[in-house]
Design a protein around this motif. Structure first.
Motif: not given
Length: 124
Positions: A48-53, A70-77, A79-81, A94-101
Motif C-alpha cells: 500500500f502507498g500509505c505505509c509501504g506495507t 491509499e493505493p500504490w502510486p503510479r509514479d512508483r510502478f 518499485e516492488p509492490a 508494473r510486472e504484477y499488473l502486466d501479467r496474466d494473473d
C-alpha cells in the motif's frame, strides 16, 4: 509446525517476521493467504502507498492498520509492490499488473478476481 505458527494476525506497528517484506494481516499463512481470501490462488500480498506495507488483501489493511488505505502510486510502478507467497519473489507494480494473473518468476496462479478491484491497490 504448530497451528500457532501456521497462521498469524499482526496489527500496526508489528509486522509478520516470517516474511522478508513488511507484511501484516488477519490469520495470514505462510503463502500469504488470509482469513478473507484463502484459496489456492490467493498467494500474493500487495503493498500500500500509505505505509509501504504488504497486505494479503484490502480488508486485512482495513482491520489491522492504524490509518486509511491509499493505493500504490503510479509514479512508483517500477518499485516492488507485490510479493508472491509461493516463491517469495518481489514484483514491481508494473510486472504484477502486466501479467496474466501469474507470478512471472515461479508461475504460481494469482486470483483473477483481483482485477475487479485493482484500484484499491494501484493508482489508475
Amino acid at each position: 509446525m504448530s497451528d500457532a505458527d501456521a497462521t498469524r494476525t499482526t496489527h500496526a506497528p508489528a509486522v509478520d517476521d516470517r516474511f522478508p517484506v513488511p507484511l501484516r494481516g488477519v490469520a495470514v499463512d505462510l503463502r500469504t493467504r488470509c482469513t478473507h481470501w484463502d484459496s489456492a490462488v490467493d498467494v500474493v500480498a500487495l503493498r500500500f502507498g500509505c505505509c509501504g506495507t504488504y497486505y494479503p488483501c484490502a480488508s486485512c489493511h482495513d482491520e489491522t492498520a492504524d490509518h486509511g488505505a491509499e493505493p500504490w502510486p503510479r509514479d512508483r510502478f517500477d518499485e516492488p509492490a507485490a510479493f508472491c507467497g509461493r516463491c517469495r519473489g518481489r514484483l514491481s507494480a508494473r510486472e504484477y499488473l502486466d501479467r496474466d494473473d501469474a507470478c512471472p518468476r515461479c508461475g504460481a496462479a494469482f486470483n483473477p478476481g483481483c482485477r475487479s478491484h485493482r484500484d484499491r491497490y494501484f493508482e489508475p
